[in-house]
Design an enzyme around this catalytic site. Structure first.
Site, PDB file in Angstrom:
ATOM      1  CB  CYS A 230      -0.769   0.013   1.036  1.00  0.00           C
ATOM      2  SG  CYS A 230      -1.644  -1.451   1.713  1.00  0.00           S
TER       3      CYS A 230
ATOM      4  CB  CYS B 183      -6.278  -0.711  -3.230  1.00  0.00           C
ATOM      5  SG  CYS B 183      -6.357   0.753  -3.927  1.00  0.00           S
TER       6      CYS B 183
END
Lengths: 103, 278, 166
Positions: B192, B239
């Site tokens: 991330c 994501c």
């Protein structure tokens, strides 16, 4: 909660500004769903705004108006408490109408 | 302005040491926020909640027009109706939350000492349903996202206030979330942080990568590409898929802990949800 | 990749809308059709259907206004982004400084159908309208205004990039 219309009408300096957000899928007929099937066209064709019953704007919309359409315009006159009417009809013949008061 | 930039960008120092021995959330928070404030001196702390709009004037101008009458207004209205609707037993959601559920969204995710687990707002809404004999809702979109949108709107502007209590289980959950955030995964082998820390503010195809600071503050979000409102979990799944990693279950401990860490890092920033993004 | 001046959002309109929605004052408007007698549904028959299925500016204007002759004019101001953040929701507005405006239309020349929307503007209503339209790809967007029977226009190229995965 199918056919909502959110309205904000505000008068100032002798004119009234109307903002509205109208819940509608506005499907263009060009988009496929997850299963690969075309989602049939479904969109508002005519929308009418009235002030105390008199038409202040007529919109003609096509499939290229965004989902949950937004519109903002203003007209001369109007004072706090006056009714603003909004009504629409779509290409499937569905309709909705609402009324709100100028703030 | 493509992926190559991200590789270049990894030259930047990461804001947090990756292998902390003893979790120290307060120290992490200082380091994390300080890193971004130093890197982007023109962006004041509270503005981070506006994510990509601190990096593109054109996007910001369109967004300002869009939030004049925001597309999530229906979600807030529908969410209020649902929130006020009685369960079969006559009770409402208000009965499950402090202050009747109004103005409390900034305190989630919350550590629940009874179960030893992290409870994000969506999970709390589902718990309330189950406690009142109703079925769970999807944690990603639809009715639950609408209820969350309404509840969050009543916290608009309140500083995010997530607490990590001195409970080894809470600290462990925090630490697990932090590790998830910094771990590389998926075929692209990105964490991330690769996108939302190192490459923050850069373009990835049509998108501006929002910095990790502020990243959770505008949820639930109306994304034009979704065409409706979705929760933070929905974004996590998106994501994960972006780097070709297997997403976790919406209700997983991994996502709860991740939300816990990320939202804690936003402590002090104002709640700006529901929000609107491209 | 550099930041612009950070914006602390003091979006008064967002606040008002949220507050009004939450209080049910702006939003308590969920009446289904027909239950509300005061506002009858508009007549679908007035819809200029032919204007909405054309593939060129000329054919669209001809179908809508009965003429395709149009003059670019600085008196028509138009606002649209240089780059659309998402082609599905592109804010477009126009503001005409002209007398006797009776109608207007927004065209997107490279959309499957050129006409996006049109308006009939009665006396007393400002010839300035903002709405949001879809653009399938990078295209010229044209605002056309009918003033005293004549058509005048402003246009702008809007770039549409692919974005928004997930």
């Amino acid at each position: 909660m199918a056919h909502q219309i959110l309205v904000h009408a505000m008068s100032s300096g002798g004119s009234t500004t109307v903002e509205a957000l109208i819940k509608h899928p506005m499907d263009s007929g060009f988009v496929k769903d997850k299963a690969g099937k075309i989602i049939p066209a479904h969109y508002i064709e005519v929308i009418e705004f009235t002030h105390k019953g008199k038409i202040v704007l007529t919109g003609y919309w096509g499939p290229a108006v965004s989902k949950n359409p937004f519109i903002k315009f203003s007209f001369k006159g109007g004072k706090s408490g006056d009714p603003i009417g909004i009504s629409w009809v779509d290409n499937k013949g569905e309709t909705a109408a609402t009324s709100s008061n100028i703030m | 302005m493509k992926l190559a930039l991200i590789v270049l960008a990894s030259l930047w120092a990461a804001p947090l040491a990756q292998a902390a021995s003893q979790p120290d959330p307060a120290a992490d928070l200082q380091g994390f926020q300080g890193y971004f404030l130093k890197r982007f001196p023109k962006v004041p702390l509270a503005a981070y909640v506006n994510g990509p709009y601190n990096f593109s004037k054109s996007e910001r101008d369109q967004w300002k027009q869009i939030i004049e009458f925001p597309p999530y207004a229906f979600a807030v209205a529908d969410g209020k109706t649902l929130f006020d609707t009685k369960f079969a037993n006559g009770k409402t959601y208000a009965s499950c939350f402090p202050n009747g559920g109004i103005g409390i969204a900034q305190t989630y995710p919350m550590f629940d000492a009874k179960t030893g687990r992290v409870v994000p707002l969506g999970v709390a809404i589902n718990r309330c349903r189950v406690a009142n004999g109703a079925a769970k809702l999807s944690l990603t979109t639809g009715k639950l996202a609408d209820i969350e949108a309404y509840m969050t709107s009543t916290s608009d502007g309140k500083p995010i206030d997530v607490v990590v209590p001195h409970d080894p289980r809470a600290l462990a959950a925090y630490q697990a979330g932090k590790e998830y955030f910094y771990s590389r995964r998926g075929q692209l082998n990105f964490s991330c942080a690769s996108c939302h820390v190192q490459a923050a503010g850069m373009h990835l195809r049509g998108d501006v990568l929002a910095p990790a600071l502020g990243l959770t503050a505008s949820f639930p979000l109306y994304r034009s590409s979704w065409g409706d409102v979705g929760t933070l979990v929905r974004r996590f799944i998106g994501c994960n898929k972006k780097v070709k990693a297997e997403p976790e279950a919406a209700d997983s401990t991994a996502y709860r802990d991740l939300a816990y860490f990320m939202t804690y890092m936003n402590n002090g920033l104002p709640i700006a949800g529901p929000g609107a993004r491209p | 990749m550099t930041e612009i001046e950070g914006l602390i959002l003091s979006a008064p309109s967002r606040r008002t809308v949220l507050a009004a929605v939450a209080a049910g004052t702006a939003a308590g408007l969920m009446r289904p059709a027909l239950s509300f007698a005061a506002a009858a549904a508009p007549r679908a028959s007035s819809y200029p259907a032919k204007a909405f299925i054309q593939h060129s500016q000329d054919a669209t204007l001809q179908a809508m206004f009965g003429t395709s002759s149009v003059t670019a004019s600085a008196d028509v101001k138009m606002d649209a982004p240089d780059i659309a953040e998402n082609g599905a929701v592109v804010p477009v507005s126009f503001d005409a400084n002209a007398p006797k405006v009776t109608a207007a239309a927004i065209l997107a020349l490279d959309n499957p159908f050129v006409m996006a929307c049109a308006y009939k503007i009665p006396e007393g209503t400002s010839p300035a309208i903002a709405s949001r339209i879809k653009l399938g790809k990078t295209t010229k967007v044209v605002s056309v205004v009918q003033s005293g029977g004549k058509l005048m226009s402003a246009s702008k190229q809007v770039k549409v990039t692919l974005g928004g995965c997930g």
